[in-house]
Design an enzyme around this catalytic site. Structure first.
Site, PDB file in Angstrom:
ATOM      1  N   GLY A  11       0.839  -1.214   0.000  1.00  0.00           N
ATOM      2  CA  GLY A  11       0.000   0.000   0.000  1.00  0.00           C
ATOM      3  C   GLY A  11       0.863   1.250   0.000  1.00  0.00           C
ATOM      4  N   ALA A  22      15.067  11.714  -0.384  1.00  0.00           N
ATOM      5  CA  ALA A  22      16.142  11.791   0.614  1.00  0.00           C
ATOM      6  C   ALA A  22      17.219  10.741   0.329  1.00  0.00           C
ATOM      7  CB  ALA A  22      15.561  11.593   2.014  1.00  0.00           C
ATOM      8  N   VAL A  24      17.919   9.385  -2.607  1.00  0.00           N
ATOM      9  CA  VAL A  24      18.636   9.739  -3.850  1.00  0.00           C
ATOM     10  C   VAL A  24      19.643  10.858  -3.574  1.00  0.00           C
ATOM     11  CG1 VAL A  24      18.327  10.798  -6.139  1.00  0.00           C
ATOM     12  CG2 VAL A  24      16.811   8.935  -5.400  1.00  0.00           C
ATOM     13  N   ARG A  72       1.607  -5.142  -5.639  1.00  0.00           N
ATOM     14  CA  ARG A  72       1.811  -6.387  -4.900  1.00  0.00           C
ATOM     15  C   ARG A  72       2.246  -7.415  -5.936  1.00  0.00           C
ATOM     16  NH1 ARG A  72      -2.640  -3.954  -1.968  1.00  0.00           N
ATOM     17  NH2 ARG A  72      -1.780  -3.347   0.049  1.00  0.00           N
ATOM     18  N   GLY A 102       5.364  -1.931   3.817  1.00  0.00           N
ATOM     19  CA  GLY A 102       4.871  -2.393   5.107  1.00  0.00           C
ATOM     20  C   GLY A 102       5.503  -3.710   5.507  1.00  0.00           C
ATOM     21  N   ASP A 103       4.905  -4.355   6.507  1.00  0.00           N
ATOM     22  CA  ASP A 103       5.524  -5.585   7.025  1.00  0.00           C
ATOM     23  C   ASP A 103       5.551  -6.690   5.975  1.00  0.00           C
ATOM     24  OD1 ASP A 103       2.671  -5.668   7.474  1.00  0.00           O
ATOM     25  OD2 ASP A 103       3.002  -7.524   8.579  1.00  0.00           O
ATOM     26  N   THR A 126       3.793   2.899   5.321  1.00  0.00           N
ATOM     27  CA  THR A 126       2.396   2.445   5.338  1.00  0.00           C
ATOM     28  C   THR A 126       1.577   3.397   6.194  1.00  0.00           C
ATOM     29  OG1 THR A 126       0.857   0.776   6.194  1.00  0.00           O
ATOM     30  CG2 THR A 126       3.024   0.770   7.179  1.00  0.00           C
ATOM     31  N   ASP A 128      -0.859   2.530   7.941  1.00  0.00           N
ATOM     32  CA  ASP A 128      -1.470   1.793   9.055  1.00  0.00           C
ATOM     33  C   ASP A 128      -0.724   1.934  10.381  1.00  0.00           C
ATOM     34  OD1 ASP A 128      -3.316   0.822   7.222  1.00  0.00           O
ATOM     35  OD2 ASP A 128      -2.098  -0.942   6.761  1.00  0.00           O
ATOM     36  N   ASP A 130       1.350  -0.019  11.619  1.00  0.00           N
ATOM     37  CA  ASP A 130       1.296  -1.317  12.305  1.00  0.00           C
ATOM     38  C   ASP A 130       2.640  -2.043  12.308  1.00  0.00           C
ATOM     39  OD1 ASP A 130       1.303  -1.760   9.590  1.00  0.00           O
ATOM     40  OD2 ASP A 130      -0.316  -3.219   9.582  1.00  0.00           O
ATOM     41  N   ARG A 172      -6.012  -1.635   8.271  1.00  0.00           N
ATOM     42  CA  ARG A 172      -5.922  -3.083   8.077  1.00  0.00           C
ATOM     43  C   ARG A 172      -6.422  -3.787   9.336  1.00  0.00           C
ATOM     44  NH1 ARG A 172      -1.666  -6.295   4.446  1.00  0.00           N
ATOM     45  NH2 ARG A 172      -1.474  -4.246   3.580  1.00  0.00           N
ATOM     46  N   GLY A 186     -13.091  14.387  18.381  1.00  0.00           N
ATOM     47  CA  GLY A 186     -14.090  14.416  19.458  1.00  0.00           C
ATOM     48  C   GLY A 186     -15.199  13.402  19.232  1.00  0.00           C
ATOM     49  N   SER A 221     -25.739  15.313  17.702  1.00  0.00           N
ATOM     50  CA  SER A 221     -25.092  14.462  16.696  1.00  0.00           C
ATOM     51  C   SER A 221     -24.184  13.484  17.433  1.00  0.00           C
ATOM     52  CB  SER A 221     -24.275  15.295  15.714  1.00  0.00           C
ATOM     53  OG  SER A 221     -23.197  15.913  16.384  1.00  0.00           O
TER      54      SER A 221
HETATM   55  P1  ADP Z   1       2.655  -4.252   2.785  1.00  0.00           P
HETATM   56  O1  ADP Z   1       4.101  -4.191   2.467  1.00  0.00           O
HETATM   57  O2  ADP Z   1       1.967  -2.925   2.658  1.00  0.00           O
HETATM   58  O3  ADP Z   1       2.377  -4.954   4.103  1.00  0.00           O
HETATM   59  P2  ADP Z   1       1.749  -6.648   1.333  1.00  0.00           P
HETATM   60  O4  ADP Z   1       1.484  -7.452   2.557  1.00  0.00           O
HETATM   61  O5  ADP Z   1       0.714  -6.680   0.265  1.00  0.00           O
HETATM   62  O6  ADP Z   1       1.931  -5.092   1.643  1.00  0.00           O
HETATM   63  O7  ADP Z   1       3.141  -7.110   0.741  1.00  0.00           O
HETATM   64  C1  ADP Z   1       3.700  -6.483  -0.409  1.00  0.00           C
HETATM   65  C2  ADP Z   1       4.446  -7.517  -1.226  1.00  0.00           C
HETATM   66  O8  ADP Z   1       5.517  -8.073  -0.458  1.00  0.00           O
HETATM   67  C3  ADP Z   1       3.624  -8.747  -1.640  1.00  0.00           C
HETATM   68  O9  ADP Z   1       2.841  -8.529  -2.790  1.00  0.00           O
HETATM   69  C4  ADP Z   1       4.724  -9.754  -1.927  1.00  0.00           C
HETATM   70  O10 ADP Z   1       5.331  -9.509  -3.173  1.00  0.00           O
HETATM   71  C5  ADP Z   1       5.740  -9.416  -0.826  1.00  0.00           C
HETATM   72  N1  ADP Z   1       5.508 -10.313   0.319  1.00  0.00           N
HETATM   73  C6  ADP Z   1       4.582 -10.171   1.297  1.00  0.00           C
HETATM   74  N2  ADP Z   1       4.641 -11.187   2.179  1.00  0.00           N
HETATM   75  C7  ADP Z   1       5.612 -12.005   1.739  1.00  0.00           C
HETATM   76  C8  ADP Z   1       6.155 -13.261   2.200  1.00  0.00           C
HETATM   77  N3  ADP Z   1       5.698 -13.850   3.305  1.00  0.00           N
HETATM   78  N4  ADP Z   1       7.158 -13.807   1.486  1.00  0.00           N
HETATM   79  C9  ADP Z   1       7.633 -13.206   0.378  1.00  0.00           C
HETATM   80  N5  ADP Z   1       7.171 -12.041  -0.106  1.00  0.00           N
HETATM   81  C10 ADP Z   1       6.175 -11.440   0.549  1.00  0.00           C
HETATM   82  O1  F6P Z   2      -1.852  -1.172   4.160  1.00  0.00           O
HETATM   83  C1  F6P Z   2      -2.459  -0.029   3.687  1.00  0.00           C
HETATM   84  C2  F6P Z   2      -3.884  -0.303   3.322  1.00  0.00           C
HETATM   85  O2  F6P Z   2      -4.391   0.886   2.770  1.00  0.00           O
HETATM   86  C3  F6P Z   2      -4.763  -0.814   4.460  1.00  0.00           C
HETATM   87  O3  F6P Z   2      -5.116   0.243   5.335  1.00  0.00           O
HETATM   88  C4  F6P Z   2      -5.893  -1.415   3.702  1.00  0.00           C
HETATM   89  O4  F6P Z   2      -6.498  -2.472   4.426  1.00  0.00           O
HETATM   90  C5  F6P Z   2      -5.230  -1.983   2.479  1.00  0.00           C
HETATM   91  O5  F6P Z   2      -4.000  -1.290   2.326  1.00  0.00           O
HETATM   92  C6  F6P Z   2      -6.032  -1.831   1.207  1.00  0.00           C
HETATM   93  O6  F6P Z   2      -5.329  -2.415   0.179  1.00  0.00           O
HETATM   94  P1  F6P Z   2      -5.698  -2.395  -1.372  1.00  0.00           P
HETATM   95  O7  F6P Z   2      -4.635  -1.574  -2.015  1.00  0.00           O
HETATM   96  O8  F6P Z   2      -5.578  -3.819  -1.783  1.00  0.00           O
HETATM   97  O9  F6P Z   2      -7.062  -1.837  -1.527  1.00  0.00           O
END
Ligand code: ADP
Ligand code: F6P
Length: 333
Positions: A11, A22, A24, A72, A102-103, A126, A128, A130, A172, A186, A221
């Site tokens: 995302g 930064a 680059v 992705r 992200g993770d 990200t 999120d 998270d 997420r 609020g 409200s």
């Molecule tokens: P985010 O980085 O925002 O958490 P995703 O979870 O969709 O987003 O992961 C982004 C991309 O990272 C995935 O489309 C995939 O190419 C790679 N990826 C995610 N999880 C794994 C995994 N367990 N092993 C290898 N590649 C992964």
């Molecule tokens: O991780 C960022 C995020 O925007 C989440 O908040 C949300 O659940 C997800 O990505 C949406 O992903 P997509 O790009 O598949 O709609």
């Protein structure tokens, strides 16, 4: 001369461009060559890249999205995919790769490390927030402000019509955006995944809270912030059920991807600039397998494996004050 590469994955988040800029400019300062892979890990598989120089990052610090595009990539998750990526990196003599995502993207980085012996550095990108090991992720602050701006507008019409609104925010499976947006706007009620791990919210208690708020606070409200993926059927389903239960009109508003866009706010630009530059310095220092994050305003290096696993905790004080401000059923202490 050393050659490094950068990509954005998963995302997108406001501030990713500021981080690219930064990195680059830092690479240029230290005499490193830098290229950008496009479309996340797909770019690694397809050898889709562009050279990046200072002239390519002019006027991007204020832009949302990512000039390198994000995506992705299922194919990358396989051993064959990662081997192909490793071969492609070696073919271009890349010494180090910066992964901004992200993770999931960090898991991808670890997967790649099994097949490629170059250095890999992560940047937490990200909305999120998270990812463990960093107080905030790049894009989170902008997402809060975007949600907040919308909720403030909804409040005006909610007030005019004396209505109940349910605002669904992203995150997420985490409640960071929801909690911050609720405190700052609020909101009378907030439903966060962290608060409902044992059992889902009780419809009748939610309805009773709305009715009590109208009775004791003279509120005309009522705003309920709800994190996506928490209630089956989301804010629309919950609004319908509350309407049926209370007889009071409830309107759902799903903020959706608007929270991922827009010009990054100053805090995101600052964070992205700091972390993006530091990523290059970490490469020069020989680091690998770490995310560059920020804790208490200090830049930190966090091994990828520590970025997930245990859920990142919400600020307990913010949770408490948000809850006690609208604790309508207990007498004051
Ligand atoms: P985010 O980085 O925002 O958490 P995703 O979870 O969709 O987003 O992961 C982004 C991309 O990272 C995935 O489309 C995939 O190419 C790679 N990826 C995610 N999880 C794994 C995994 N367990 N092993 C290898 N590649 C992964
Ligand atoms: O991780 C960022 C995020 O925007 C989440 O908040 C949300 O659940 C997800 O990505 C949406 O992903 P997509 O790009 O598949 O709609």
């Amino acid at each position: 001369m050393r050659r490094i590469a950068i990509l954005t994955s998963g995302g997108d988040a406001p501030g990713m461009n500021a981080a690219i800029r930064a990195s680059v400019l830092a690479a240029h300062h230290f005499g490193l060559e830098i290229i950008g892979y496009r479309h996340g890990y797909n770019g690694l598989l397809e050898q889709e890249f562009v050279p990046l120089g200072p002239e390519d990052v002019n006027n991007i610090i204020q832009r949302g999205g990512t000039i390198l595009k994000s995506a992705r990539c299922e194919a990358f998750k396989t051993a064959e995919g990662a081997k192909q990526a490793a071969q492609n990196l070696s073919a271009l003599n890349i010494d180090a790769l910066i992964v901004n995502g992200g993770d999931g993207s960090f898991r991808g980085a670890l997967h790649l490390a099994k097949y490629w012996d170059g250095q890999i550095i992560g940047l937490p990108g990200t909305i999120d927030n998270d990812i463990c090991g960093t107080d905030a992720t790049i894009g989170y602050y902008t997402a809060i402000d975007t949600a907040l701006e919308s909720i403030d507008k909804v409040r005006d019409t909610a007030d005019a019509f004396e209505r109940i609104f349910l605002i669904e925010v992203m995150g997420r499976h985490a409640g960071f955006i929801g909690l911050s947006a609720a405190v700052c706007s609020g909101a009378e009620q907030v439903l966060l995944p962290e608060l409902y791990q044992q059992s889902p919210p009780d419809l009748h208690q939610l309805a009773a809270h709305i009715q009590k708020a109208q009775e004791v606070r003279g509120k005309c409200s009522y705003i309920m912030v709800i994190t996506e993926n928490l209630w089956p059927g989301g804010a629309t389903d919950l609004a319908n059920k509350l309407h049926a239960t209370t007889g009071i009109e409830c309107r759902p508003v799903i903020l959706g991807h608007v929270q991922r866009g827009g010009s990054p706010v100053s805090l995101d630009r600052m964070l992205a600039s700091k972390l993006g530059a530091y990523a290059v310095e970490a490469i020069l220092a020989g680091k690998t397998g770490v995310m560059i994050g920020e804790q208490n305003h200090n830049v930190v290096e966090v091994p990828f494996e520590q970025c997930w696993g245990k859920p990142k905790a919400l600020d307990p004080y913010l949770v408490r004050i948000q809850t006690q401000m609208f604790d309508l059923f207990n007498p004051p202490a």
